[in-house]
Design a protein around this motif. Structure first.
Motif, PDB file in Angstrom:
ATOM      1  N   LYS A   1      -0.638 -15.619  10.373  1.00 32.04           N
ATOM      2  CA  LYS A   1      -1.057 -15.745  11.776  1.00 32.04           C
ATOM      3  C   LYS A   1      -0.962 -14.385  12.471  1.00 32.04           C
ATOM      4  CE  LYS A   1      -2.068 -17.245  15.790  1.00 32.04           C
ATOM      5  NZ  LYS A   1      -3.401 -17.704  16.165  1.00 32.04           N
ATOM      6  N   LYS A   2       0.093 -13.632  12.132  1.00 26.11           N
ATOM      7  CA  LYS A   2       0.247 -12.290  12.730  1.00 26.11           C
ATOM      8  C   LYS A   2      -0.933 -11.404  12.339  1.00 26.11           C
ATOM      9  CE  LYS A   2       4.996 -11.315  13.836  1.00 26.11           C
ATOM     10  NZ  LYS A   2       6.171 -11.542  13.029  1.00 26.11           N
ATOM     11  N   LYS A   3      -1.379 -11.554  11.091  1.00 29.15           N
ATOM     12  CA  LYS A   3      -2.499 -10.716  10.626  1.00 29.15           C
ATOM     13  C   LYS A   3      -3.818 -11.145  11.276  1.00 29.15           C
ATOM     14  CE  LYS A   3      -4.667  -8.730   6.597  1.00 29.15           C
ATOM     15  NZ  LYS A   3      -4.663  -8.560   5.152  1.00 29.15           N
ATOM     16  N   TYR A   4      -3.966 -12.449  11.475  1.00 30.06           N
ATOM     17  CA  TYR A   4      -5.236 -12.959  12.032  1.00 30.06           C
ATOM     18  C   TYR A   4      -4.983 -13.788  13.296  1.00 30.06           C
ATOM     19  CZ  TYR A   4      -7.310 -11.500   7.634  1.00 30.06           C
ATOM     20  OH  TYR A   4      -7.743 -10.755   6.565  1.00 30.06           O
ATOM     21  N   PRO A   5      -4.604 -13.115  14.385  1.00 27.74           N
ATOM     22  CA  PRO A   5      -4.256 -13.863  15.607  1.00 27.74           C
ATOM     23  C   PRO A   5      -5.410 -14.679  16.170  1.00 27.74           C
ATOM     24  CG  PRO A   5      -4.303 -11.483  16.018  1.00 27.74           C
ATOM     25  CD  PRO A   5      -4.465 -11.658  14.547  1.00 27.74           C
ATOM     26  N   ASN A   6      -6.657 -14.327  15.809  1.00 28.93           N
ATOM     27  CA  ASN A   6      -7.797 -15.066  16.372  1.00 28.93           C
ATOM     28  C   ASN A   6      -8.136 -16.339  15.614  1.00 28.93           C
ATOM     29  OD1 ASN A   6      -8.144 -13.370  18.492  1.00 28.93           O
ATOM     30  ND2 ASN A   6      -9.546 -12.023  17.376  1.00 28.93           N
ATOM     31  N   ILE A   7      -7.515 -16.524  14.449  1.00 30.69           N
ATOM     32  CA  ILE A   7      -7.719 -17.792  13.738  1.00 30.69           C
ATOM     33  C   ILE A   7      -6.619 -18.747  14.183  1.00 30.69           C
ATOM     34  CG2 ILE A   7      -7.727 -18.943  11.480  1.00 30.69           C
ATOM     35  CD1 ILE A   7      -8.816 -16.435  10.229  1.00 30.69           C
ATOM     36  N   ASN A   8      -6.982 -19.999  14.407  1.00 35.60           N
ATOM     37  CA  ASN A   8      -5.988 -21.023  14.744  1.00 35.60           C
ATOM     38  C   ASN A   8      -5.395 -21.559  13.450  1.00 35.60           C
ATOM     39  OD1 ASN A   8      -6.224 -22.287  17.832  1.00 35.60           O
ATOM     40  ND2 ASN A   8      -7.817 -20.885  17.159  1.00 35.60           N
TER      41      ASN A   8
END
Ligand SMILES: Cc1cc2nc3c(=O)[nH]c(=O)nc-3n(C[C@H](O)[C@H](O)[C@H](O)COP(=O)(O)O)c2cc1C
Length: 328
Positions: free
Chosen positions: A196-203
């Motif tokens: 999640k930290k790497k891809y904050p825009n994915i839910n």
């Protein structure tokens, strides 16, 4: 949350044999906001089955996703058309089921070994203005390997996917059953936090081992949402608290009308679907309630004889008699 992504704060997990159209109706009576899932439906069934209406119809139970199992991009593309035509909010690709049958059909968890194909599958469904999501595990086999998980998500991210549900344990494809695969491989929420930290825009919606509502609520402070399976399978009636705990609305009323509304929904399907499938969601009303043996015996007897009016009466009587416990 991205502003234009509908809320997935509390989701009921897809469960074969449980999240039937009837169970989903009960869930929807109990909670207006919970995000629902169908059972997994194989692409071929969705496209060709003559009985498909009994499994895939939506009955306006939105917000809801249909979960599909398959790995043929062309079939998946057709399923996306069907999902859109039935007014589902989302189509979800199963990349988490470890069963032998599913492996034989080359879908489910074994797809995590072919990230390029999974990306292709997702892209083939992305049309029609329907949300396309994926439900996966954190890895395959007995050993934790964050790099494997990260590389898998790196590839899937390129599709532009916006919602990923993660059952936060590995899938072990040999030697243990699907049931064992839901408890033997250890949970690891840290992998989901890290990605999640790497891809904050994915839910990223967290799934696996969440067994009470307070714990679930606390997890929504760290994750974009939670998905619960077995807690709801055992005690669907706890859903009446979801709208207030997770969404700040008032609790839904649960009373004799709930039973009545449910029976009105199932009655047209008597004779088309088995009495057990029609009534099994409601049988969980006895969960944790003492002295219910006489009602259960009565219900099983009437189920054998297909006596629907008598069944409704017994459920109503039970809710009246156990008001104090049930409606508290
Ligand atoms: C009876 C049953 C059937 C299931 N069927 C499906 C399914 O069709 N598709 C799927 O992605 N997961 C399926 N699962 C897995 C759940 O969606 C969920 O990932 C798993 O139970 C872990 O969540 P929990 O610990 O909250 O139960 C099933 C689980 C159960 C108990």
């Amino acid at each position: 949350m991205k502003p234009n992504i509908p809320d997935r704060k509390f989701c009921v997990a897809p469960m074969m044999g449980y999240t039937t159209p009837y169970a989903r109706r009960l869930y929807r009576i109990l909670s207006k906001k919970t995000f629902l899932f169908t059972e997994m439906i194989a692409t071929k069934t969705m496209i060709h089955s003559q009985n498909k209406n009994l499994i895939i119809k939506n009955d306006q139970q939105n917000p809801i996703a249909i979960q599909v199992g398959g790995s043929d991009p062309l079939d998946l593309s057709k399923c996306s058309d069907i999902a859109k035509s039935l007014n589902y909010d989302e189509i979800n690709l199963n990349v988490g089921c470890p069963s032998k049958a599913v492996q034989k059909g080359s879908f489910g968890a074994c797809l995590m070994k072919d990230k390029h194909l999974v990306r292709k599958c997702i892209e083939s469904m992305q049309k029609n203005n329907i949300e396309v999501s994926m439900k996966c595990r954190i890895g395959i086999g007995k050993v934790f390997n964050y790099e494997f998980f990260e590389e898998f998500i790196d590839e899937i991210e390129k599709s532009g996917i916006r919602i990923i549900y993660v059952h936060a344990r590995n899938a072990i494809l040999n030697g243990i059953s699907p049931k064992g695969n839901r408890s033997i491989p250890p949970l690891n929420y840290e992998f989901v936090k890290k990605i999640k930290k790497k891809y904050p825009n994915i839910n990223f919606i967290l799934n696996g081992g969440i067994n009470n509502l307070e714990y679930a609520y606390n997890l929504t402070k760290e994750f974009d949402g939670v998905m619960l399976g077995r807690l709801i399978q055992n005690n669907p009636f706890c859903l009446r608290k979801i709208d207030s705990i997770f969404y700040g609305s008032s609790n839904n009323t649960f009373n004799e009308n709930t039973i009545h509304e449910y029976f009105e929904f199932i009655k047209p399907n008597i004779g088309k679907d088995s009495i057990f499938r029609l009534l099994s969601p409601l049988l969980q009303i006895f969960f944790g309630i003492p002295n219910s043996k006489k009602y259960k015996l009565e219900i099983h007897k009437n189920m054998k004889e297909n006596k629907i009016e008598a069944l409704e009466k017994t459920f109503l009587q039970f809710t009246k008699d156990q008001k104090e416990i049930l409606f508290s």
